[in-house]
Design an enzyme around this catalytic site. Structure first.
Site, short mmCIF file in Angstrom:
data_model
loop_
_atom_site.label_atom_id
_atom_site.label_comp_id
_atom_site.label_asym_id
_atom_site.label_seq_id
_atom_site.Cartn_x
_atom_site.Cartn_y
_atom_site.Cartn_z
N ASN A 159 0.82 -1.23 0.00
CA ASN A 159 0.00 0.00 0.00
C ASN A 159 0.84 1.27 0.00
OD1 ASN A 159 0.77 -0.45 2.65
ND2 ASN A 159 -1.16 0.18 3.54
N LYS A 182 12.54 -7.49 1.67
CA LYS A 182 11.66 -8.27 0.80
C LYS A 182 10.41 -7.43 0.55
CE LYS A 182 8.17 -11.46 0.41
NZ LYS A 182 7.55 -10.51 -0.50
N PRO A 183 10.32 -6.79 -0.62
CA PRO A 183 9.14 -5.98 -0.89
C PRO A 183 7.94 -6.85 -1.25
CG PRO A 183 10.62 -5.91 -2.79
CD PRO A 183 11.28 -6.79 -1.75
N ALA A 184 6.75 -6.27 -1.17
CA ALA A 184 5.53 -7.02 -1.48
C ALA A 184 5.57 -7.53 -2.93
CB ALA A 184 4.33 -6.11 -1.29
N GLY A 235 2.33 -4.89 7.80
CA GLY A 235 1.36 -5.73 7.09
C GLY A 235 0.26 -6.17 8.04
N SER A 236 -0.38 -7.26 7.68
CA SER A 236 -1.55 -7.69 8.46
C SER A 236 -1.15 -8.25 9.82
CB SER A 236 -2.32 -8.75 7.68
OG SER A 236 -1.57 -9.95 7.66
N LEU A 258 1.16 -3.33 12.37
CA LEU A 258 0.15 -4.27 11.88
C LEU A 258 -1.18 -3.58 11.60
CD1 LEU A 258 1.11 -7.17 14.35
CD2 LEU A 258 2.02 -6.67 12.07
N CYS A 291 -3.41 1.35 6.88
CA CYS A 291 -3.69 0.75 8.20
C CYS A 291 -4.28 1.78 9.15
CB CYS A 291 -2.42 0.22 8.84
SG CYS A 291 -1.52 -0.87 7.78
N GLU A 390 -10.47 -4.58 9.13
CA GLU A 390 -9.96 -3.47 8.32
C GLU A 390 -10.68 -3.51 6.97
OE1 GLU A 390 -5.57 -2.03 8.63
OE2 GLU A 390 -5.59 -4.18 8.33
C1 SIN Z 1 0.18 2.34 6.66
O1 SIN Z 1 -0.99 2.38 6.39
O2 SIN Z 1 0.72 1.24 6.81
C2 SIN Z 1 1.04 3.56 6.81
C3 SIN Z 1 0.29 4.82 6.74
C4 SIN Z 1 1.09 6.06 7.02
O3 SIN Z 1 2.31 6.04 7.14
O4 SIN Z 1 0.46 7.12 7.13
#
Ligand code: SIN
Length: 488
Positions: A159, A182-184, A235-236, A258, A291, A390
């Site tokens: 994201n 390790k990127p997504a 991540g999750s 998370l 997140c 979420e």
């Molecule tokens: C995230 O959603 O993982 C990061 C969001 C942010 O840095 O504002």
């Protein structure tokens, strides 16, 4: 025109992995897809366990000398990386919009945001101070020093394909650690371009490594190797728990950012126009796939009708489409499974008493990609999935509440505790709510919380550790105590 030829500097288009200062291919490759039209963008090296071990070994060897490099020299290299990132902002944003979908202007904003962590960390390299401590016995002295933890395995999400890499890697490098990133799998192209820029910045071979491939192949190498000292993950919660469990075998340090279930609270004394603008920003940034985005919009009942009357047209005015099109504010969600998940959440919200006031449908048939209408739902019960999970999509879910006590109880009724938002003009409410909310970050009359200077992270099942500011650099250090006995 293919993606590579759209870049001002096509050499930023990398599809191999970066280990010990070399670009390394793999026997198999995986496809990266543009979620705005489902077209393949690239085939990227699928590094397996053996390649991951090589990257860890390289990072471990490089650590032996990198940890001794003066912080002032580390600063120069990290700052150079920062400058190159900004010089190549448009190209990085082009890669980012193509593979992740967020609008081009927002993608450029992410590059700025991410670069902010790099320059902040570069400066912070020089400020890892220790303390002298008065000790009990006469003639003895005590002091603390901060030392780098060692090799850090950084596992980053799709994201924020740039900013979540820089927010981990720059402070780790500043602290004197070496890294294996390790990127997504969904968004490796922006990441690999960042690795190319790190190469140009001149980090010694092995200090900065990036491997692309499947999480199930690379994750266990990072968590299982004795040569890796720490795992940094965004991540999750589900994957975070798994990594924590794996890392526990070697008692490895973890920093986990998370999932969240952010309450966005609007009290009856709030400025409703500002609250509406805040919801639009918080909810629809990255298409609602952050997140920290407003997940449960809780409005005090006296102003709920007036608030909804303002929010509905504001949501209907948000334009959805390809992130490269003018005026588009929401791109596609990351893939078709995500789209199906959002459709299911909306259906389930309706089954649990929710009313769809706007939107509510997939735009896949009309627009061709993984698009969903900006949606407004009101009144789903606390048994609904939309209340409990979420959303990760452009769906605003609104709930009414009676008073402050009711609101606080509703807001804290979740296992998550990342970010919370409060709109009020009453200073007493500011104190009571910001202190009473069980969250790592509370924003009052503001729709976002992250910045290079401030601590970012959660409590409860939203994670462990902090990124950003001095705390984000300290996270990658061990605090050592030195006691010096009588020297007379
Ligand atoms: C995230 O959603 O993982 C990061 C969001 C942010 O840095 O504002």
């Amino acid at each position: 025109m293919d993606l590579k030829s759209r870049l001002n500097d096509p050499t930023l288009f990398k599809t191999d992995s970066y280990i010990k200062g070399e670009w390394v291919g793999a026997q198999t490759r995986f496809q990266v897809i543009n979620p705005a039209n489902m077209a393949p963008l690239a085939e990227v090296a699928d590094i397996e366990a053996e390649g991951a071990h090589k990257a860890v070994k390289a990072a471990h060897q490089a650590f032996q000398s990198w940890k001794k490099v003066s912080p002032f020299e580390r600063e120069v290299l990290i700052q150079r990386w920062h400058d190159l990132i900004l010089e190549n902002k448009d190209d990085l944003a082009t890669l980012l919009t193509s593979e992740m979908g967020k609008p081009f202007e927002e993608a450029k904003g992410e590059i700025d945001y991410g670069a902010g962590f790099v320059t902040w960390s570069a400066q912070e390299a020089k400020r890892l101070y220790g303390e002298t401590i008065p000790v009990q016995r006469a003639g003895t002295r005590g002091w603390t020093i901060r030392q780098p933890v060692g090799v850090v395995g950084c596992i980053t999400p799709w994201n924020f394909p740039a900013a979540m890499i820089t927010r981990k890697c720059a402070p780790a490098l500043a602290a004197g650690c070496t890294i294996v990133i390790k990127p997504a799998e969904d968004t490796p192209l922006t990441a690999l371009a960042l690795a190319e820029l790190a190469d140009r910045a001149g980090f010694p071979p092995g200090v900065f490594n990036m491997i692309t491939g499947e999480a199930k192949e690379i994750g266990p190498v990072l968590t299982g190797s004795d040569d890796v000292a720490m795992i940094g993950f965004t991540g999750s919660t589900e994957v975070g728990k798994l990594l924590m469990e794996q890392a526990a075998k070697g008692v490895k340090r973890v920093a986990l950012e998370l999932g969240g279930n952010a309450p966005f609270i609007i009290m009856d004394d709030a400025d409703l126009d500002k609250a509406v603008a805040g919801v639009i920003h918080s909810k629809f940034r990255a298409g609602g796939q952050t997140c920290v985005c407003a997940n449960r919009i809780i409005v005090q009942e006296g102003v709920a009708d007036a608030f909804l009357a303002k929010l509905k047209p504001a949501i209907e005015a948000v334009k959805v489409g390809d992130g490269f099109d003018r005026d588009v504010k929401i791109g596609p969600v990351i893939h078709l499974e995500a789209l199906e998940r959002i459709e299911d959440l909306v259906r389930d919200a309706q089954d649990h008493g929710g009313t769809v006031l706007s939107g509510g449908h997939s735009l896949r048939a009309r627009l061709g990609g993984a698009f969903f209408e900006p949606t407004l739902i009101e009144g789903a019960s606390s048994a609904s999935k939309i209340w409990n999970s979420e959303i990760f999509g452009p769906v605003a879910s609104v709930y009414r509440a009676k008073d402050e006590a009711d609101i606080l109880a509703m807001a804290n009724n979740t296992p998550y505790g990342l970010a919370a938002y409060v709109y009020t003009r009453d200073i007493g409410r500011v104190y009571r709510l910001s202190e009473g909310l069980d969250y790592g970050m509370v924003a009052v009359n503001a729709p976002s919380v992250g910045s290079p200077a401030t601590p970012f992270g959660g409590v409860k099942q939203s994670g462990i550790g902090r990124e950003g500011g001095k705390w984000g650099v300290e996270e990658f250090t061990n605090l050592k105590f030195v006691l010096l006995g009588d020297v007379e």
